[in-house]
Design a protein around this motif. Structure first.
Motif, PDB file in Angstrom:
ATOM      1  N   THR A 271     -18.967 -60.799  11.467  1.00  0.00           N
ATOM      2  CA  THR A 271     -17.957 -59.905  11.236  1.00  0.00           C
ATOM      3  C   THR A 271     -17.251 -61.110  10.589  1.00  0.00           C
ATOM      4  N   PHE A 272     -18.450 -61.446   9.362  1.00  0.00           N
ATOM      5  CA  PHE A 272     -17.698 -62.540   8.796  1.00  0.00           C
ATOM      6  C   PHE A 272     -16.529 -62.385   7.608  1.00  0.00           C
ATOM      7  N   LYS A 273     -15.548 -62.762   7.469  1.00  0.00           N
ATOM      8  CA  LYS A 273     -14.685 -61.909   6.279  1.00  0.00           C
ATOM      9  C   LYS A 273     -14.585 -63.726   5.336  1.00  0.00           C
ATOM     10  N   GLY A 274     -14.930 -63.165   4.267  1.00  0.00           N
ATOM     11  CA  GLY A 274     -14.917 -64.357   2.696  1.00  0.00           C
ATOM     12  C   GLY A 274     -13.743 -64.146   2.100  1.00  0.00           C
ATOM     13  N   SER A 275     -13.538 -64.997   1.189  1.00  0.00           N
ATOM     14  CA  SER A 275     -11.909 -65.054   0.316  1.00  0.00           C
ATOM     15  C   SER A 275     -11.794 -63.789  -0.212  1.00  0.00           C
TER      16      SER A 275
ATOM     17  N   ASP B 161     -21.614 -59.336  -9.886  1.00  0.00           N
ATOM     18  CA  ASP B 161     -20.549 -60.469  -8.615  1.00  0.00           C
ATOM     19  C   ASP B 161     -21.305 -61.117  -7.460  1.00  0.00           C
ATOM     20  N   VAL B 162     -20.509 -62.096  -7.436  1.00  0.00           N
ATOM     21  CA  VAL B 162     -21.194 -62.445  -6.156  1.00  0.00           C
ATOM     22  C   VAL B 162     -20.197 -63.397  -5.068  1.00  0.00           C
ATOM     23  N   GLU B 163     -19.655 -62.532  -3.921  1.00  0.00           N
ATOM     24  CA  GLU B 163     -18.376 -63.235  -3.010  1.00  0.00           C
ATOM     25  C   GLU B 163     -18.766 -65.109  -2.996  1.00  0.00           C
ATOM     26  N   GLN B 164     -17.428 -66.084  -3.951  1.00  0.00           N
ATOM     27  CA  GLN B 164     -17.890 -67.036  -2.738  1.00  0.00           C
ATOM     28  C   GLN B 164     -17.353 -67.679  -1.743  1.00  0.00           C
ATOM     29  N   GLY B 165     -18.636 -68.506  -1.487  1.00  0.00           N
ATOM     30  CA  GLY B 165     -18.898 -69.206   0.285  1.00  0.00           C
ATOM     31  C   GLY B 165     -19.336 -68.454   0.779  1.00  0.00           C
ATOM     32  N   LEU B 166     -20.130 -67.743   0.545  1.00  0.00           N
ATOM     33  CA  LEU B 166     -21.126 -66.811   1.122  1.00  0.00           C
ATOM     34  C   LEU B 166     -22.548 -67.281   1.687  1.00  0.00           C
ATOM     35  N   GLY B 167     -23.362 -68.326   0.871  1.00  0.00           N
ATOM     36  CA  GLY B 167     -24.125 -69.609   0.913  1.00  0.00           C
ATOM     37  C   GLY B 167     -25.354 -68.864   0.999  1.00  0.00           C
TER      38      GLY B 167
ATOM     39  N   SER C  76     -19.108 -60.094   1.757  1.00  0.00           N
ATOM     40  CA  SER C  76     -19.028 -60.277   3.377  1.00  0.00           C
ATOM     41  C   SER C  76     -18.583 -59.062   3.831  1.00  0.00           C
ATOM     42  N   PRO C  77     -18.983 -58.809   5.224  1.00  0.00           N
ATOM     43  CA  PRO C  77     -18.409 -57.339   5.477  1.00  0.00           C
ATOM     44  C   PRO C  77     -16.936 -57.004   5.387  1.00  0.00           C
ATOM     45  N   GLY C  78     -16.026 -58.327   5.834  1.00  0.00           N
ATOM     46  CA  GLY C  78     -15.069 -57.913   6.005  1.00  0.00           C
ATOM     47  C   GLY C  78     -14.589 -57.384   4.529  1.00  0.00           C
ATOM     48  N   THR C  79     -15.121 -57.864   3.228  1.00  0.00           N
ATOM     49  CA  THR C  79     -14.778 -57.362   2.277  1.00  0.00           C
ATOM     50  C   THR C  79     -15.252 -56.184   1.174  1.00  0.00           C
ATOM     51  N   THR C  80     -16.702 -56.202   2.067  1.00  0.00           N
ATOM     52  CA  THR C  80     -17.106 -55.071   1.446  1.00  0.00           C
ATOM     53  C   THR C  80     -16.250 -53.911   2.520  1.00  0.00           C
ATOM     54  N   ALA C  81     -15.834 -54.157   3.750  1.00  0.00           N
ATOM     55  CA  ALA C  81     -14.327 -52.511   3.844  1.00  0.00           C
ATOM     56  C   ALA C  81     -13.252 -52.453   3.200  1.00  0.00           C
ATOM     57  N   ASP C  82     -13.119 -54.146   3.089  1.00  0.00           N
ATOM     58  CA  ASP C  82     -11.665 -53.540   2.378  1.00  0.00           C
ATOM     59  C   ASP C  82     -11.323 -52.664   0.550  1.00  0.00           C
ATOM     60  N   TRP C  83     -13.040 -53.451  -0.094  1.00  0.00           N
ATOM     61  CA  TRP C  83     -13.467 -52.351  -1.025  1.00  0.00           C
ATOM     62  C   TRP C  83     -13.592 -50.608  -0.360  1.00  0.00           C
ATOM     63  N   CYS C  84     -14.507 -50.899  -0.023  1.00  0.00           N
ATOM     64  CA  CYS C  84     -14.826 -49.406   0.773  1.00  0.00           C
ATOM     65  C   CYS C  84     -13.972 -48.376   0.825  1.00  0.00           C
ATOM     66  N   ALA C  85     -12.728 -49.298   1.991  1.00  0.00           N
ATOM     67  CA  ALA C  85     -11.777 -48.310   2.168  1.00  0.00           C
ATOM     68  C   ALA C  85     -10.442 -48.083   0.578  1.00  0.00           C
ATOM     69  N   LYS C  86     -11.202 -48.774  -0.198  1.00  0.00           N
ATOM     70  CA  LYS C  86     -10.124 -47.939  -1.382  1.00  0.00           C
ATOM     71  C   LYS C  86     -10.336 -46.777  -1.855  1.00  0.00           C
ATOM     72  N   SER C  87     -12.059 -46.367  -1.651  1.00  0.00           N
ATOM     73  CA  SER C  87     -12.541 -45.531  -1.924  1.00  0.00           C
ATOM     74  C   SER C  87     -12.191 -44.457  -0.791  1.00  0.00           C
ATOM     75  N   GLY C  88     -11.674 -44.655   0.580  1.00  0.00           N
ATOM     76  CA  GLY C  88     -11.303 -43.870   1.618  1.00  0.00           C
ATOM     77  C   GLY C  88     -12.930 -43.643   2.099  1.00  0.00           C
TER      78      GLY C  88
ATOM     79  N   VAL D 129     -20.091 -50.873  -6.282  1.00  0.00           N
ATOM     80  CA  VAL D 129     -21.402 -50.950  -5.523  1.00  0.00           C
ATOM     81  C   VAL D 129     -21.282 -51.979  -4.966  1.00  0.00           C
ATOM     82  N   MET D 130     -20.814 -51.584  -3.780  1.00  0.00           N
ATOM     83  CA  MET D 130     -20.921 -52.878  -2.476  1.00  0.00           C
ATOM     84  C   MET D 130     -22.031 -53.186  -1.463  1.00  0.00           C
ATOM     85  N   ILE D 131     -22.694 -54.144  -1.664  1.00  0.00           N
ATOM     86  CA  ILE D 131     -23.327 -54.446  -1.087  1.00  0.00           C
ATOM     87  C   ILE D 131     -23.185 -55.215   0.240  1.00  0.00           C
ATOM     88  N   ASN D 132     -23.109 -54.625   1.233  1.00  0.00           N
ATOM     89  CA  ASN D 132     -23.120 -55.547   2.470  1.00  0.00           C
ATOM     90  C   ASN D 132     -23.579 -56.588   2.941  1.00  0.00           C
ATOM     91  N   ALA D 133     -23.055 -58.678   2.812  1.00  0.00           N
ATOM     92  CA  ALA D 133     -23.790 -59.008   2.750  1.00  0.00           C
ATOM     93  C   ALA D 133     -24.626 -59.041   4.069  1.00  0.00           C
TER      94      ALA D 133
END
Length: 377
Positions: free
Chosen positions: A194-198, A222-228, A272-284, A302-306
């Motif tokens: 359930t992690f959501k990054g920056s 691209d890699v989201e900041q703070g994933l580790g 992160s899962p949270g950020t992936t959800a935000d970007w995928c929602a842009k395409s419904g 193209v979103m890959i869920n971390a």
């Protein structure tokens, strides 16, 4: 197939599913080549100087032999208890010879001098004796420790001298061997479901040229900041996977090149899962169901869920390397225009465009996990 069409399924409209003592011991070392101070050595009392003898009468001569107590004066180191004949502190007066109490007028001044000097001499001898005894006690109590410390220091000096004689520094401890690409790809990593990054991304530096001569596609990672997570590992995996002959580069139909600057055809994004959800929602698309990935067709990403990249799925079990290859191929497949399909024969390989994160079996048909569009190549 020469045109790169997957073994199962047909082109569909773009838009993927949600898916740390000094030497010589504590007492130091003897200097100038001297010898250690001997313990309990007896020393004779030196003869008195003549000026001292002239100052006293014979009866007041503290250096003259006396019996019995004065007999001990020849041995300054005799036992303390041998000196005590009943006089306070072992000091003898002139009246001790006859044992009678003193009578008459006080003794002449020179007699007083004799008794005073006697007391001073006895006190001096007592002081010397106390120092010797204290030194013996200290020597006895610390001798074992000093000897042990000296032995340890000697051993260390011998070891260090040997190293210097060899002209080499002490050998360092064994260092860990770096993991190979396959070893890294075969490991899972920690990341919450359930992690959501920056929501901020860093492009992975560097380029990877397209190895083939087919239709060329450029992409950025691209890699989201703070994933580790290891961003370079992710970028290497994308390039290796897409240009594999079992992937969309099959039979020279396509070739993929990673760039760092400029405008790419698409951006493969690890988020992160949270950020992936935000970007995928842009395409419904809703990726919160089953915590999946997607191709957000309305955007460049193209979103890959971390979470899935780090932990895998139940359908693939401990085959995390193969699962990651499937993730890349599946979502890029959507970007290339392929939609979802399923296997249609019991025991057959699942098509790469099947939603394998969610299921393998369907409608009584058992499918086998498969990460490649063209597994037979």
């Amino acid at each position: 197939m020469a045109d790169g069409t997957p073994a199962h399924g047909f082109p569909q409209a773009r838009g993927g599913h949600p898916e740390q003592r000094e030497a010589g011991g504590g007492w130091g070392e003897l200097r100038g080549g001297g010898v250690p101070i001997p313990r309990q050595r007896r020393a004779s009392v030196p003869a008195p100087r003549q000026e001292y003898l002239d100052a006293f009468d014979e009866e007041d001569d503290v250096f003259a032999p006396r019996t019995p107590a004065s007999a001990h004066a020849a041995d300054a180191y005799a036992s303390v208890t041998d000196w005590n004949d009943g006089s306070p502190a072992g000091i003898h007066s002139d009246d001790d010879d006859d044992g009678a109490a003193p009578t008459g007028t006080p003794a002449p001044v020179k007699g007083t001098k004799g008794r005073t000097f006697t007391g001073i001499a006895a006190a001096a001898v007592t002081t010397v004796l106390a120092v010797i005894v204290a030194g013996q006690v200290t020597d006895d109590s610390g001798g074992a420790d000093v000897q042990s410390q000296s032995a340890t220091d000697q051993a260390r000096d011998i070891r260090d001298s040997a190293s210097r004689a060899d002209g080499q520094a002490p050998a360092p401890g064994p260092s860990a061997k770096p993991l190979t690409y396959d070893e890294k790809m075969g490991r899972t990593y920690q990341l919450g479901a359930t992690f959501k990054g920056s929501g901020k991304f860093d492009a992975v530096p560097g380029i990877a040229e397209a190895p083939g001569a087919g239709e060329e596609f450029t992409y950025r990672v691209d890699v989201e900041q703070g994933l580790g997570l290891d961003a370079e590992l992710f970028a290497e995996a994308v390039q290796k996977t897409l240009n594999d002959q079992r992937s969309w580069a099959h039979n020279g139909a396509r070739t993929f090149e990673r760039i760092y600057s400029g405008k790419p055809d698409f951006v493969i994004t690890l988020a992160s899962p949270g950020t992936t959800a935000d970007w995928c929602a842009k395409s419904g698309l809703d990726t919160t169901v089953d915590n999946v990935s997607c191709d957000s067709a309305a955007t460049e990403r193209v979103m890959i869920n971390a979470y899935r990249w780090a932990q895998g799925s139940e359908t693939y079990g401990d085959k995390i390397h193969a699962y990651r290859q499937m993730l890349i191929n599946h979502e890029v497949g959507h970007r290339l225009g392929y939609g979802h399909v399923t296997c249609d024969k019991d025991g057959s390989l699942a098509p790469v465009m099947q939603q394998q994160t969610k299921f393998l079996d369907h409608d009584g048909i058992r499918c086998r996990a498969n990460p490649w569009p063209y597994p037979g190549s």
